[in-house]
Design an enzyme around this catalytic site. Sequence first.
Site, PDB file in Angstrom:
ATOM      1  N   LYS A 194       0.856  -1.187   0.000  1.00 30.43           N
ATOM      2  CA  LYS A 194       0.000   0.000   0.000  1.00 30.43           C
ATOM      3  C   LYS A 194       0.889   1.233   0.000  1.00 30.43           C
ATOM      4  O   LYS A 194       1.507   1.581   1.011  1.00 30.43           O
ATOM      5  CB  LYS A 194      -0.921   0.037   1.216  1.00 30.43           C
ATOM      6  CG  LYS A 194      -2.069   1.012   0.967  1.00 30.43           C
ATOM      7  CD  LYS A 194      -2.626   1.656   2.180  1.00 30.43           C
ATOM      8  CE  LYS A 194      -1.880   2.879   2.625  1.00 30.43           C
ATOM      9  NZ  LYS A 194      -1.867   4.010   1.700  1.00 30.43           N
ATOM     10  N   GLY A 220       6.896   4.897   8.035  1.00 33.16           N
ATOM     11  CA  GLY A 220       6.062   6.100   8.169  1.00 33.16           C
ATOM     12  C   GLY A 220       6.260   6.725   9.529  1.00 33.16           C
ATOM     13  O   GLY A 220       7.321   6.564  10.150  1.00 33.16           O
ATOM     14  N   VAL A 274       1.669   6.354  13.640  1.00 40.80           N
ATOM     15  CA  VAL A 274       0.965   5.260  12.954  1.00 40.80           C
ATOM     16  C   VAL A 274       1.731   3.949  13.173  1.00 40.80           C
ATOM     17  O   VAL A 274       1.119   2.884  13.314  1.00 40.80           O
ATOM     18  CB  VAL A 274       0.786   5.558  11.446  1.00 40.80           C
ATOM     19  CG1 VAL A 274       0.080   4.411  10.745  1.00 40.80           C
ATOM     20  CG2 VAL A 274      -0.004   6.841  11.239  1.00 40.80           C
ATOM     21  N   GLU A 323       9.889   1.224  10.395  1.00 43.90           N
ATOM     22  CA  GLU A 323      10.900   2.233  10.053  1.00 43.90           C
ATOM     23  C   GLU A 323      10.218   3.583  10.221  1.00 43.90           C
ATOM     24  O   GLU A 323       9.373   3.961   9.401  1.00 43.90           O
ATOM     25  CB  GLU A 323      11.363   2.050   8.601  1.00 43.90           C
ATOM     26  CG  GLU A 323      12.041   0.713   8.338  1.00 43.90           C
ATOM     27  CD  GLU A 323      13.473   0.639   8.867  1.00 43.90           C
ATOM     28  OE1 GLU A 323      13.935   1.612   9.479  1.00 43.90           O
ATOM     29  OE2 GLU A 323      14.105  -0.414   8.673  1.00 43.90           O
ATOM     30  N   CYS A 330      13.236  10.999   6.481  1.00 43.15           N
ATOM     31  CA  CYS A 330      13.182  10.446   7.838  1.00 43.15           C
ATOM     32  C   CYS A 330      14.496  10.729   8.551  1.00 43.15           C
ATOM     33  O   CYS A 330      14.533  10.986   9.730  1.00 43.15           O
ATOM     34  CB  CYS A 330      12.929   8.950   7.782  1.00 43.15           C
ATOM     35  SG  CYS A 330      14.082   8.069   6.732  1.00 43.15           S
ATOM     36  N   GLU A 368       9.680  16.081  14.878  1.00 48.05           N
ATOM     37  CA  GLU A 368      10.044  15.962  13.469  1.00 48.05           C
ATOM     38  C   GLU A 368       9.251  17.007  12.663  1.00 48.05           C
ATOM     39  O   GLU A 368       8.022  16.995  12.664  1.00 48.05           O
ATOM     40  CB  GLU A 368       9.697  14.558  12.981  1.00 48.05           C
ATOM     41  CG  GLU A 368      10.173  14.270  11.588  1.00 48.05           C
ATOM     42  CD  GLU A 368       9.888  12.820  11.189  1.00 48.05           C
ATOM     43  OE1 GLU A 368       8.807  12.297  11.518  1.00 48.05           O
ATOM     44  OE2 GLU A 368      10.753  12.229  10.526  1.00 48.05           O
TER      45      GLU A 368
HETATM   46  P1  NAD Z   1       2.265   8.202   7.749  1.00 49.06           P
HETATM   47  O1  NAD Z   1       2.556   7.445   9.012  1.00 49.06           O
HETATM   48  O2  NAD Z   1       1.216   9.225   7.790  1.00 49.06           O
HETATM   49  O3  NAD Z   1       1.852   7.206   6.574  1.00 49.06           O
HETATM   50  C1  NAD Z   1       2.675   6.132   6.171  1.00 49.06           C
HETATM   51  C2  NAD Z   1       1.809   5.095   5.455  1.00 49.06           C
HETATM   52  O4  NAD Z   1       0.871   4.556   6.391  1.00 49.06           O
HETATM   53  C3  NAD Z   1       0.971   5.656   4.311  1.00 49.06           C
HETATM   54  O5  NAD Z   1       0.888   4.680   3.295  1.00 49.06           O
HETATM   55  C4  NAD Z   1      -0.387   5.845   4.960  1.00 49.06           C
HETATM   56  O6  NAD Z   1      -1.443   5.805   4.034  1.00 49.06           O
HETATM   57  C5  NAD Z   1      -0.435   4.646   5.887  1.00 49.06           C
HETATM   58  N1  NAD Z   1      -1.332   4.786   7.041  1.00 49.06           N
HETATM   59  C6  NAD Z   1      -1.774   5.925   7.626  1.00 49.06           C
HETATM   60  N2  NAD Z   1      -2.581   5.611   8.674  1.00 49.06           N
HETATM   61  C7  NAD Z   1      -2.623   4.260   8.743  1.00 49.06           C
HETATM   62  C8  NAD Z   1      -3.269   3.338   9.604  1.00 49.06           C
HETATM   63  N3  NAD Z   1      -4.025   3.743  10.629  1.00 49.06           N
HETATM   64  N4  NAD Z   1      -3.091   2.022   9.384  1.00 49.06           N
HETATM   65  C9  NAD Z   1      -2.315   1.583   8.385  1.00 49.06           C
HETATM   66  N5  NAD Z   1      -1.686   2.412   7.528  1.00 49.06           N
HETATM   67  C10 NAD Z   1      -1.833   3.735   7.710  1.00 49.06           C
HETATM   68  O7  NAD Z   1       3.683   8.767   7.265  1.00 49.06           O
HETATM   69  P2  NAD Z   1       3.947   9.715   6.018  1.00 49.06           P
HETATM   70  O8  NAD Z   1       3.438  11.062   6.382  1.00 49.06           O
HETATM   71  O9  NAD Z   1       3.509   9.072   4.757  1.00 49.06           O
HETATM   72  O10 NAD Z   1       5.553   9.711   5.973  1.00 49.06           O
HETATM   73  C11 NAD Z   1       6.316  10.536   6.755  1.00 49.06           C
HETATM   74  C12 NAD Z   1       6.832   9.813   7.989  1.00 49.06           C
HETATM   75  O11 NAD Z   1       7.532   8.632   7.592  1.00 49.06           O
HETATM   76  C13 NAD Z   1       7.846  10.623   8.750  1.00 49.06           C
HETATM   77  O12 NAD Z   1       7.600  10.479  10.123  1.00 49.06           O
HETATM   78  C14 NAD Z   1       9.177   9.987   8.370  1.00 49.06           C
HETATM   79  O13 NAD Z   1      10.206  10.183   9.283  1.00 49.06           O
HETATM   80  C15 NAD Z   1       8.781   8.558   8.255  1.00 49.06           C
HETATM   81  N6  NAD Z   1       9.758   7.823   7.435  1.00 49.06           N
HETATM   82  C16 NAD Z   1      10.588   6.897   8.013  1.00 49.06           C
HETATM   83  C17 NAD Z   1      11.545   6.227   7.253  1.00 49.06           C
HETATM   84  C18 NAD Z   1      12.508   5.222   7.844  1.00 49.06           C
HETATM   85  O14 NAD Z   1      13.137   4.483   7.095  1.00 49.06           O
HETATM   86  N7  NAD Z   1      12.672   5.181   9.153  1.00 49.06           N
HETATM   87  C19 NAD Z   1      11.639   6.511   5.887  1.00 49.06           C
HETATM   88  C20 NAD Z   1      10.779   7.473   5.343  1.00 49.06           C
HETATM   89  C21 NAD Z   1       9.828   8.103   6.126  1.00 49.06           C
END
Ligand code: NAD
Length: 490
Positions: free
Chosen positions: A177, A230, A234, A252, A286, A387
Site C-alpha cells: 500500500k 512512516g 501510525v 521504520e 526520515c 520531526e
Molecule cells: P504516515 O505514518 O502518515 O503514513 C505512512 C503510510 O501509512 C501511508 O501509506 C499511509 O497511508 C499509511 N497509514 C496511515 N494511517 C494508517 C493506519 N491507521 N493504518 C495503516 N496504515 C496507515 O507517514 P507519512 O506522512 O507518509 O511519511 C512521513 C513519515 O515517515 C515521517 O515520520 C518519516 O520520518 C517517516 N519515514 C521513516 C523512514 C525510515 O526508514 N525510518 C523513511 C521514510 C519516512
Amino acid sequence: MASEAVYGPVIGGVESVEPHRETAELLDPATNRPLARVALGSAEDAARAMEVAQAAFETSPWSAGDGAQRAKVLLRLAQLLEQQQEEFAVLESRNMGKTLRESRIDVGYVVRTLEYVSGLADKLEGTTIPVPGSRFNYTVREPLGVTVHIAPWNYPLLLAMRSVAPALAAGNAAVLKPASLTPLTAVRFARLAKTAGLPDGILNVVTGPGGRLGEALVRDKRCRSVTFTGSSEVGRRISVLAAERLVPATLELGGKSPIVVLADADLDRAARGVGFGIFGNAGQMCWAGSRLIVHESVRLPLLDKLRGLAEALVLGPGTDDGVEMGPLVSREQESRVLDYVGVAREDGGTIVTGGAKASGPKLADGNFVRPTVVADLPPASRAAREEIFGPVLSVFGFRELDEAVRLANETPYGLFAGLWTRDLAAAHTLARRLEAGTVVVNEPPLTFPQSPFAGFKDSGLGSEQGVAGVASYTRVKNVLLNVGLPKKKA
Ligand code: NAD
C-alpha cells in the site's frame, strides 16, 4: 501526462480503473493543478488482494520453486526499470515534487536493490546441527507467505521496494500500500513487474487511504508479516495490530537526527553535507539532519556558509532543469512546516535565513518553503525535538564532547547521526556513543542496499536491507530425522 490519467489497484496482475470507482484527484505539488486521479481502494479490495496473494503463494512456482528462477525475474525487472529510469523519475518528481536529480537517484537505488536481492534469492541456506544418536537434524528457510508493506510519500518507490524486493526474493507474495498522495510509481512498477515475468498475484498494489486499507491488510488473517515505513504515531498503531495477530512488524519510523561538527572538521565539506542532509528532498527525509550541533569555535563561520548555501539554492518545480530544491508534497505539509517555524520564533529562535513561504516566478502556486536555518533555539522547544519534515535546520553550539553527545541523544528518536571530524579516535568514540541506527562520518546521509538500516528508540523496530533483510522474510524450520541406524556395539 493528461490530467485525467487514472491509476488503480493492481491485484492479480490486473489494474482496476473501472469508471464506477471512487477516485481522488492528485495535485502536482509544484502548481497545485490536477495531475492524475487515483482509485480509492476499499476494504474489499484489501481482502481481495490478500486472497489473490495467498492463492498465488500457494500455487505459483515463485514460492515453492527455485531461487535461481526468482533471481532471473528480479534481475530482468532491474534491467527494465533501468531502461525506464527517466520515465519513472519524471513520474516520481511530478507526483511527489522532488527534483529530477533526486528521483533519478531513487530509481537507481531501486535498480541496485533488485540486483542485490536477486543475488541472495538462491542463497537462503539452512544448517545441519549435530545431535546425539543416529539422527539427522537440519534447518530450512521458508518464505513467510503473504507479506504486507505500507510505504510513506517521501521516497515513494524507493521505500516501497526497500522491503518488497527482499520479500519477493525470499519467495513471498507481497501486498503493497503506497501512501495516498504518491501511488503513481508503485502502480507503474507493478505493471512493469508483470512485463518482467513476475507471476500474477505475487506483487499486488492497493491504492487509497491508510486508515481504511492499511489496517484491513494488517488485520487480515492471511497477513504473515508487516513492514511499515512512516510516522512513529501510525507505527505504534501498526505494532499493536500486528501483536494482536502475532505477526512480526518491522517499523521504520521518524527521526530528528543530529549532525555533530567538531572544531577540526573541514568546514566547506561539512557545510555542503549538512545542507544536503536538510535541504535535500526539501527536508522531507526520515533521516534529515535537522539538528546541527557544532563546536562553538566554528559555529559562526559554519552558520555563514550554511546561510550562503541556503540562499543560493534554486527552488522550482522538480522537473525543471537546474532546480535544486522542489516543493513540499502538499499544502498541508507546507502549513505544518510553517507552523513549526512559528513555534521556533515563539520559543526564542532566531531565523538566520528563510522562515517563510518562497515567492518568485513559478513558485507562487506551489508548496515552496524557503530553506530555513534557526539559531538560539532552546533544545526543549517542540521545534527542536519534534520531526518537522521540511527544510528547517536548528543550530546548537557545544564546548565539551559530553555536551554534544547529550544534545545529540536527547530526543526520543534514534534513526541517524552524522559526524564531521578529521580525528579518527573522536570519530570512533562518538560513533559508539551516539544512539542511532546509522552513524555516518564525513558524508551526508548515505546508505546502501547491502547495509542494515534500523531506527533505535522511537525511530523503529527491526531492520531492513542487507543479507539479514532478505532473511527476515523467511522462517526457520527445524527438521529432525531419525535415520534408524543400529547403535554401534561397544
Ligand atoms: P504516515 O505514518 O502518515 O503514513 C505512512 C503510510 O501509512 C501511508 O501509506 C499511509 O497511508 C499509511 N497509514 C496511515 N494511517 C494508517 C493506519 N491507521 N493504518 C495503516 N496504515 C496507515 O507517514 P507519512 O506522512 O507518509 O511519511 C512521513 C513519515 O515517515 C515521517 O515520520 C518519516 O520520518 C517517516 N519515514 C521513516 C523512514 C525510515 O526508514 N525510518 C523513511 C521514510 C519516512
